[in-house]
Design an enzyme around this catalytic site. Structure first.
Site, PDB file in Angstrom:
ATOM      1  N   HIS C  57     -21.022 -32.757  -3.622  1.00  0.00           N
ATOM      2  CA  HIS C  57     -20.910 -31.341  -3.995  1.00  0.00           C
ATOM      3  C   HIS C  57     -21.096 -30.436  -2.787  1.00  0.00           C
ATOM      4  O   HIS C  57     -21.355 -29.248  -2.930  1.00  0.00           O
ATOM      5  CB  HIS C  57     -21.960 -30.982  -5.040  1.00  0.00           C
ATOM      6  CG  HIS C  57     -21.985 -31.882  -6.217  1.00  0.00           C
ATOM      7  ND1 HIS C  57     -20.874 -32.069  -7.001  1.00  0.00           N
ATOM      8  CD2 HIS C  57     -22.955 -32.668  -6.746  1.00  0.00           C
ATOM      9  CE1 HIS C  57     -21.178 -32.926  -7.982  1.00  0.00           C
ATOM     10  NE2 HIS C  57     -22.426 -33.310  -7.832  1.00  0.00           N
ATOM     11  N   HIS C 219     -18.348 -33.471 -11.583  1.00  0.00           N
ATOM     12  CA  HIS C 219     -18.471 -34.902 -11.291  1.00  0.00           C
ATOM     13  C   HIS C 219     -17.203 -35.648 -11.625  1.00  0.00           C
ATOM     14  O   HIS C 219     -17.222 -36.841 -11.885  1.00  0.00           O
ATOM     15  CB  HIS C 219     -19.624 -35.516 -12.079  1.00  0.00           C
ATOM     16  CG  HIS C 219     -20.936 -34.916 -11.757  1.00  0.00           C
ATOM     17  ND1 HIS C 219     -21.424 -33.819 -12.413  1.00  0.00           N
ATOM     18  CD2 HIS C 219     -21.857 -35.230 -10.811  1.00  0.00           C
ATOM     19  CE1 HIS C 219     -22.595 -33.494 -11.907  1.00  0.00           C
ATOM     20  NE2 HIS C 219     -22.879 -34.319 -10.936  1.00  0.00           N
TER      21      HIS C 219
END
Ligand SMILES: Nc1ncnc2c1ncn2[C@@H]1O[C@H](COP(=O)(O)OP(=O)(O)O)[C@@H](O)[C@H]1O
Ligand SMILES: Nc1ncnc2c1ncn2[C@@H]1O[C@H](COP(=O)(O)OP(=O)(O)O)[C@@H](O)[C@H]1O
Ligand SMILES: [Mg+2]
Ligand SMILES: [Mg+2]
Ligand SMILES: [Mg+2]
Ligand SMILES: [Mg+2]
Lengths: 333, 213, 333, 213
Positions: C57, C219
């Site tokens: 991320h 995700h």
């Protein structure tokens, strides 16, 4: 083609509208001809610095307009050099009486369009200097090509010259500085995937799932050679070797190491590459004293990277560290 | 038989229309050895020209050419902008004030145009650029004039020469413009700018021959 | 799989080595257990702020460690929550005597691992508070799910709480502030392409060339619905409507508007989206007083975006504007 | 017939080996309704366990379980880490100090393990989690014990029950973990955690039955 756009013809206009809405504290945006200027332009007595080029390389150049970097940026259509009227209008808008420097990436289109703008500006009595950036070692620098492309080093030239102009250096000094930086820096890039130009609607080149292109530029143009995928470490070596041997950098040199993302490469990978790039530099006795890691000069959503090395000295370090306040780069302000 | 001001306007309109059709093809050519924008660039420029045509219609041909050139200069961008801009501006200078063109005038205009392109872009023959289509077209025109051929024969010869010049770019290794970065890999692909220049010369032939049939 | 990595198992370690080499002025990196701490940690008398989560991320969270934001970040494997020993060690490393705040994104794994770490830290006599961020309106908030995911708002919570801690606010105050921000912000995301988890080696989901997923997380998990591609403007409306109606935001509200890139979306598109997002907000009488535009919380190379709105007040604006010095966000320093 | 300490170590080794084989399959299951990491997570954890096994071999079974649990806790991460960590830690507490296990001991251990998973993750039956494989396995073990069945029959029953529980997750709509974000779209896919839990119980059956043939 998967893009978050409306119409291909409207992308640049709508991007400019977004920038105008987002950063009224930093920039003013003008349309027809399109250009972005520093909110407080012209800064009296300061050399004005302008760059420009095709869109699709964001944050370069529009994201670098602001205190300590560019006074104006002229965005062309995606991957298409802007037109002389843009550069002429921008030159007038940022002229604070100390002359204006054009930072031009070495592409036939950019060079010709900027040249025409400079001629027109000079006819109107403005003082203009142009410096052409050509740092791409992937291209053979011969009489039989358009010369080397201007790529990653452009970002560093803009930051360093921006700081010098802010310090009050003269047009000649800032232009000489740009030429000096251009002589001390080299870049090499590669791609894992092609990008898709919005109005083309399909990838500029097809790259099989197990291949990569070495020596690409920033316009989705094919590179010098295509080969099987390699590991990150091997890629770094393939990019660093021609850079180091080109100037050539030598043991004891202090450098700024810039690992650039082409747009579609995650930051996590850029740090993996940076790690190896430092190792390679150190193996040659080269000391990395400053760095820049991230997507600063991109090629739309292309996955890939470019590595730039710039030989530093005390003056360059001071200018690199100087405050800058732009949407795309910020320090000390 | 001469080329009237209306013929010139028709030529530009038909060329603009052709670019709409050929846009994707030109972009495909540019994808192979450039950056996939030549079609979009030319089309954007000539759409802008079309929108300015109404204001040009009662000007002399030299002025029309110059206005087209200035419009291209401020709308095309890239290499194409200054090159096609110079092409029309120099053509305009060569036929300044004229309300109609003989074949000889047209030969002069295209010669000046090509010289404009060459002095702007510094390309020589076989650099794999638009010059490779334009130069043979100019030579064919001049030869036709010196042989005293008719307008339509002269135009036909120039179109044919431009086409051959365009096709001859295929095997060349580019030495100018973006394609030159590819080195040897540029060989085997037709140059997009030579192609759009062939269309320009060919459209002149077709439009003007038609109107004089 | 096209990635600039060496081995999938080594990506996170090598990224950490890259960060360590790149930013010794900002952070220290520890290994086994892995965590990144502010170079001057622990800051005496200041509440320590920790976050963490799966890698992939970036720049979140490691890129937000530094003055004015996080004291430490704990990176897990790609998309996998870190383990309690990491958070325990980081908690100890940043405890300056004023307690430690854990900022936890609401995923079962993250919540459980952070909980265990907090329990262990408390057993060792440390003062720890945890705040769970759950801003994703794509997920129905019902007793029959794991609740809403923590997504874009996390970046804003980290910045704002970081500033508050820097100001010397107490653990309770900073934790309450985090909860307040969490209650005032909402996010919704979408994807044009899937990402590829390195050790999986292939895209997590297949998305046909003419389709997109609305309501994705960060995700690579599939979203709530799949539909034909729409224009940028339509996408913005699809993301903004559920956000605005959820809190609900009302006419007269002042907000921070955060247009986030998922990793593979070029900045040029984010500005096109921002332009429309401002328009939609204004149509509802909502005033955008601050913004953030760029890839701050990404999902590897996924192409897509998320939009976050956070209702602002004078205190939040002051904290948002406060200086911050991290690799991923910088202001005033 | 009892489960020896060596049997327990074998079980863990065989399970770790099985995870190497099933890693991609588990990740595929997790791609469909999760985030494509369950295989990698479990494999990373059990590889770490393998590397710690030499130090455990002369400990009692309770200690072995606890060490496995602690190792998983600090290497797996995600939801799987705390859940499988708790599973082994609680199993270890239930058989603390023992050097061998009867079927009844194993039933106690797996019951404590499952209770550990439930109290950590708060899932109930039919939430589409590993609990759906573990709970039926525990029940089958307890029933086998109360019926006085042999070790191998008891293990076989538990493996069968776990398998049915795993398969029964397919039509369920997830209410816990990452799959719950998908809502109705989670139906039609087998839960990855239930699958890795079935493998755990099934490996116990296969390994221990083999060693007592
Ligand atoms: N120096 C030059 N002289 C003449 N023609 C050139 C030169 N450089 C490029 N060209 C022509 O321009 C064409 C490309 O135009 P275009 O794609 O519009 O611009 P760009 O290369 O900037 O993207 C080439 O195909 C070539 O014919
Ligand atoms: N609250 C819970 N209780 C029990 N099991 C759960 C819970 N949440 C998730 N799981 C199990 O964890 C599995 C996913 O594990 P894994 O992929 O390793 O972690 P993550 O979901 O964090 O990526 C699911 O398939 C499910 O069986
Ligand atoms: Mg171009
Ligand atoms: Mg081109
Ligand atoms: Mg996970
Ligand atoms: Mg998972």
């Amino acid at each position: 083609m998967k893009k978050l756009i409306n119409k291909p013809e409207e992308v640049v206009k709508e991007e400019l509208q977004g920038i105008e809405l987002a950063h009224p504290d930093l920039v003013k945006v003008f349309y027809d001809p399109d250009f972005i200027v520093r909110v407080d332009a012209p800064v009296k007595g300061k050399v004005g610095i302008i760059s420009g080029g095709g869109s699709g390389h964001e944050p370069m150049h529009g994201g670098f307009v602001g205190k300590g970097m560019l006074d104006a940026a002229c965005p062309g259509a995606v991957f298409t050099s802007p037109t002389p009227d843009q550069m002429l209008a921008a030159t007038k808008a940022v002229d604070g009486g100390a002359g204006v420097l054009h930072i031009v990436k070495n592409y036939t289109g950019d060079v010709m369009n900027f040249e025409m703008a400079a001629d027109l500006a000079k006819e109107e009595g403005l003082e203009v200097e142009a410096v052409v950036i050509d740092d791409d070692v992937a291209v053979k620098d011969s009489l039989y090509t358009a010369g080397r492309r201007g790529v990653g080093l452009t970002v560093l030239v803009e930051k360093i010259c921006g700081a010098a102009a802010e310090e009050g250096r003269s047009l000649k000094e800032v232009a000489d500085l740009a030429r000096k930086v251009n002589s001390l820096g080299r870049t090499m890039g590669m791609a894992l995937t092609s990008c898709t130009v919005p109005h083309a609607g399909k990838p500029t080149f097809d790259l099989p799932e197990d291949e990569m292109e070495i020596g690409i530029g920033i316009h989705g143009e094919p590179g010098r050679k295509r080969m099987k995928l390699q590991s990150a470490d091997e890629v770094v070596e393939m990019l660093m070797d021609p850079i180091i041997s080109d100037i050539p950098y030598k043991s004891g040199d202090e450098v700024l190491l810039f690992v650039n993302g082409m747009g579609g490469t995650p930051l996590i990978e850029l740090y993996v590459l940076y790690r190896k790039a430092v190792e390679v530099a150190e193996k040659h006795g080269i000391k990395v004293v400053r760095n820049l890691i991230g997507p600063y000069i991109t090629s739309l959503e292309m996955a890939g990277t470019s590595i730039t090395m710039l030989k530093m000295d005390a003056d360059l370090i001071k200018l690199w560290d100087a405050p800058v306040l732009t949407a795309g780069m910020r320090k000390g302000i | 038989m001469v080329i009237t001001r209306d013929d010139v306007i028709d030529w530009i309109k038909v060329y603009a229309q052709l670019l709409v059709e050929k846009k994707d093809y030109l972009t495909d050519l540019d994808s192979a050895i450039g950056d996939a924008d030549h079609g979009a660039n030319m089309n954007r420029g000539f759409q802008a020209v079309l929108s300015k045509l109404p204001g040009m219609e009662d000007q002399d041909i030299g002025t029309i050419f110059k206005t087209v050139g200035m419009t291209l200069l401020s709308t095309v961008g890239g290499a194409g902008g200054p090159l096609y801009g110079s092409l029309f501006i120099q053509a305009g200078k060569a036929v300044s004030g004229k309300m109609e063109l003989t074949l000889a005038d047209w030969a002069d205009a295209l010669e000046a145009a090509t010289t404009g392109v060459v002095s702007r872009g510094k390309a020589v023959l076989e650099d794999k650029t638009m010059v490779d289509a334009l130069t043979p077209a100019v030579e064919a025109l001049k030869e036709s004039v010196s042989k005293g051929l008719s307008l339509s024969e002269g135009l036909k010869n120039s179109a044919k020469a431009a086409e051959e010049g365009m096709i001859a770019t295929i095997p060349l290794v580019a030495r100018k413009g973006r394609a030159s970065y590819l080195g040897e890999r540029s060989a085997g692909h037709q140059d997009p700018g030579a192609t759009s220049s062939f269309y320009l010369v060919n459209t002149a032939f077709k439009t003007w021959t038609n109107s004089h049939k």
